[in-house]
Design a protein around this motif. Sequence first.
Motif, PDB file in Angstrom:
ATOM      1  N   LEU A 239       0.824  -1.204   0.000  1.00  0.00           N
ATOM      2  CA  LEU A 239       0.000   0.000   0.000  1.00  0.00           C
ATOM      3  C   LEU A 239       0.859   1.256   0.000  1.00  0.00           C
ATOM      4  O   LEU A 239       0.562   2.234  -0.687  1.00  0.00           O
ATOM      5  N   SER A 240       1.943   1.202   0.797  1.00  0.00           N
ATOM      6  CA  SER A 240       2.821   2.374   0.855  1.00  0.00           C
ATOM      7  C   SER A 240       3.540   2.572  -0.466  1.00  0.00           C
ATOM      8  O   SER A 240       3.650   3.703  -0.958  1.00  0.00           O
ATOM      9  N   ALA A 241       4.032   1.467  -1.068  1.00  0.00           N
ATOM     10  CA  ALA A 241       4.734   1.583  -2.339  1.00  0.00           C
ATOM     11  C   ALA A 241       3.787   2.065  -3.437  1.00  0.00           C
ATOM     12  O   ALA A 241       4.186   2.822  -4.323  1.00  0.00           O
ATOM     13  N   GLY A 242       2.548   1.608  -3.392  1.00  0.00           N
ATOM     14  CA  GLY A 242       1.565   2.037  -4.381  1.00  0.00           C
ATOM     15  C   GLY A 242       0.893   3.337  -4.031  1.00  0.00           C
ATOM     16  O   GLY A 242      -0.024   3.763  -4.737  1.00  0.00           O
ATOM     17  N   ARG A 243       1.330   3.954  -2.933  1.00  0.00           N
ATOM     18  CA  ARG A 243       0.738   5.221  -2.449  1.00  0.00           C
ATOM     19  C   ARG A 243      -0.780   5.098  -2.329  1.00  0.00           C
ATOM     20  O   ARG A 243      -1.541   5.921  -2.818  1.00  0.00           O
ATOM     21  N   LEU A 244      -1.173   3.998  -1.685  1.00  0.00           N
ATOM     22  CA  LEU A 244      -2.585   3.739  -1.441  1.00  0.00           C
ATOM     23  C   LEU A 244      -2.881   3.854   0.044  1.00  0.00           C
ATOM     24  O   LEU A 244      -2.052   3.494   0.884  1.00  0.00           O
ATOM     25  N   ARG A 260      -2.513   6.179   7.823  1.00  0.00           N
ATOM     26  CA  ARG A 260      -1.643   7.358   7.711  1.00  0.00           C
ATOM     27  C   ARG A 260      -1.519   7.804   6.249  1.00  0.00           C
ATOM     28  O   ARG A 260      -1.546   8.998   5.946  1.00  0.00           O
ATOM     29  N   GLN A 261      -1.405   6.832   5.330  1.00  0.00           N
ATOM     30  CA  GLN A 261      -1.262   7.173   3.922  1.00  0.00           C
ATOM     31  C   GLN A 261      -2.517   7.851   3.388  1.00  0.00           C
ATOM     32  O   GLN A 261      -2.446   8.753   2.543  1.00  0.00           O
ATOM     33  N   PHE A 262      -3.698   7.441   3.898  1.00  0.00           N
ATOM     34  CA  PHE A 262      -4.952   8.046   3.456  1.00  0.00           C
ATOM     35  C   PHE A 262      -4.997   9.522   3.829  1.00  0.00           C
ATOM     36  O   PHE A 262      -5.339  10.380   2.999  1.00  0.00           O
ATOM     37  N   TRP A 263      -4.671   9.828   5.090  1.00  0.00           N
ATOM     38  CA  TRP A 263      -4.677  11.231   5.512  1.00  0.00           C
ATOM     39  C   TRP A 263      -3.612  12.034   4.774  1.00  0.00           C
ATOM     40  O   TRP A 263      -3.791  13.218   4.481  1.00  0.00           O
ATOM     41  N   ASP A 264      -2.490  11.382   4.447  1.00  0.00           N
ATOM     42  CA  ASP A 264      -1.442  12.072   3.709  1.00  0.00           C
ATOM     43  C   ASP A 264      -1.927  12.438   2.308  1.00  0.00           C
ATOM     44  O   ASP A 264      -1.606  13.512   1.780  1.00  0.00           O
ATOM     45  N   ILE A 265      -2.708  11.547   1.677  1.00  0.00           N
ATOM     46  CA  ILE A 265      -3.263  11.839   0.349  1.00  0.00           C
ATOM     47  C   ILE A 265      -4.173  13.059   0.416  1.00  0.00           C
ATOM     48  O   ILE A 265      -4.165  13.906  -0.479  1.00  0.00           O
ATOM     49  N   LEU A 266      -4.953  13.155   1.512  1.00  0.00           N
ATOM     50  CA  LEU A 266      -5.866  14.291   1.663  1.00  0.00           C
ATOM     51  C   LEU A 266      -5.168  15.549   2.151  1.00  0.00           C
ATOM     52  O   LEU A 266      -5.785  16.617   2.202  1.00  0.00           O
ATOM     53  N   ARG A 335     -18.973   2.066   4.378  1.00  0.00           N
ATOM     54  CA  ARG A 335     -18.182   1.789   3.182  1.00  0.00           C
ATOM     55  C   ARG A 335     -16.733   1.615   3.606  1.00  0.00           C
ATOM     56  O   ARG A 335     -16.238   2.340   4.470  1.00  0.00           O
ATOM     57  N   ILE A 336     -16.052   0.668   2.981  1.00  0.00           N
ATOM     58  CA  ILE A 336     -14.638   0.444   3.260  1.00  0.00           C
ATOM     59  C   ILE A 336     -13.917   0.290   1.933  1.00  0.00           C
ATOM     60  O   ILE A 336     -14.512  -0.115   0.933  1.00  0.00           O
ATOM     61  N   GLY A 337     -12.639   0.653   1.910  1.00  0.00           N
ATOM     62  CA  GLY A 337     -11.896   0.502   0.673  1.00  0.00           C
ATOM     63  C   GLY A 337     -10.534   1.154   0.741  1.00  0.00           C
ATOM     64  O   GLY A 337      -9.977   1.383   1.822  1.00  0.00           O
ATOM     65  N   ILE A 338      -9.987   1.432  -0.429  1.00  0.00           N
ATOM     66  CA  ILE A 338      -8.670   2.055  -0.544  1.00  0.00           C
ATOM     67  C   ILE A 338      -8.810   3.360  -1.315  1.00  0.00           C
ATOM     68  O   ILE A 338      -9.785   3.567  -2.042  1.00  0.00           O
ATOM     69  N   ALA A 339      -7.821   4.231  -1.124  1.00  0.00           N
ATOM     70  CA  ALA A 339      -7.796   5.522  -1.811  1.00  0.00           C
ATOM     71  C   ALA A 339      -6.479   5.654  -2.564  1.00  0.00           C
ATOM     72  O   ALA A 339      -5.429   5.205  -2.082  1.00  0.00           O
TER      73      ALA A 339
END
Length: 553
Positions: A239-244, A260-266, A335-339
């Motif tokens: 997930l980290s490598a794919g920036r997900l 953490r990666q989700f909040w970083d994307i936002l 809802r659950i998933g990836i960003a």
Amino acid sequence: MVATLLFEFGISHAGGTDLAFLEFVPAIVVIAFLEDRRIAAAATLLLAAAGLGARLIMKHQPLADELARAILLVLSGGMIAMLFDRSRQGLRAAMDVKLAAVEAAESRYRRAFERAALGFATASDRGVLLGVNKRLGVLLGYGQDDLVGKRLDELVHQDDRALLENSLNALRSQAPWFGSEIRLTRSDGSTLWASVTLSLSASDAIPADSLFVVVDDITERRAAEEALRAQNEWLDLALSAGRLGTWRIEYDKSVIAGSRQFWDILGLSPAASRPLSDLSSIVHPADWGKLASPPGKVRPGANYDVEIRIKRGDGQVRWVALRGREEDQGGRDQRIGIAADLTERRQTTLLRAAVRRQEKLMQEQRHRFSNLFPVITAIVKMLGAPDGDVDKFKATLIDRIRALEATHLLLTNSAGGSSTIRDLVGQELRPFLPGGKATITGADIKISGGAAESFAMIIHELTTNSVKHGVLGDPAGAVEVRWDFNSGETGADIVFEWIETGRRRAAPITRQGFGSMVLGVDGTPLVGHSSQFQVREDGFRYSLRMSSKEVQA
């Protein structure tokens, strides 16, 4: 009893106070307590006889009195003996019941100890094994007798012996039990993970067998935990490598949780969860409903795929894709998933599309230029100088070339190198439109570059002929141009019609020149097919058909 007799003889000889055989009662009580009733009764008779004899020798009291006292002593002693005997029997019966219960409990404990699915052992306070059950021997690959006498630390992996030592010290000074997960070494040298619990079997004095050891094999569980941990680490790395980033929205609580990666994307600081409304300030208003609107009718496992725009704190506008599914957990919608941040991908896609359009346009331009020169050459070859008039030839040639130039500029300035039939017709008839001398009716149908140039030459030829010989040169004449699909459906042939109404000033030219080839007097125009002519004194009508593939290729 002897001491009592001596005491009795001493009192009788000295003439002391008569105790009426009461001095024999303590001795009888002691004998009845220590011995059974028969011995106590015999001792009572002996004491009574000895006391009676001593009194008769000393002649202190009359015989009848002494005899009565002796009889009373015998009766009292017999009752004391019977009471003590009955009490002893009751105590013995109660003791037997207690011993039977203890033996039954011990038997059950022994059976449980031996047949248990866990490894059990008793050990001394120094960790020496005193007794083990069968299961512990199976776990470690030893016989039960082989384990007895071994030190517990001999069975522990060398890297975990310090932990065992700390556990033993903690038992002695801090708590009555202690448990930990350590590695044990089997007889063949292999290792197993075990949950080992040590407990004190006594709380006051510490006896030699004060430790109780419970061993549970957790090798498979540890292997599963290690595999799960490795899988989670791999997933986090992927997930980290794919920036997900991972996320979950609980609509009943109106909260959103994310990695953490989700909040970083936002562009937000990491948090366990946030109120969903907190995101309204960064999500584009047009996309807010995609995120905030709960599922209407939740189908477990239904896909949820949206793309939203967010404005980060640094002013950047980013495209974020939310991929997941909709779930119903106990009546609660979530809802659950990836960003994923799609901004760079979208920019790359748009850039590539622009490059492809530019390349296609350049290719079309090259193709048009390559086709333009043969067309000009054909025009020059096909045009003749009427009556040897070179000036007229030059004027006609320049007029045709300018028509090609106008069409070329129109196609060059239009998107994708194509135009519409309305644009091409309107360009030629523009001088005649304001006064109503020409009318145009038709759908907006795109026509590609090559077909557009040929069609423009047909329109130019029709307009030129109408000006020279037709109604456009007559103040009372008018031209109507119309086109449409012949069946009213997109994809069918396009029917084009040029209708002139009014008096023609000259008869039509019948020789097969350049104009006749362009218009297709023989039924094969430059573009399309089935061209038809109707020439009358009061007008002129021209029609042709063009296939959709030919026009939009």
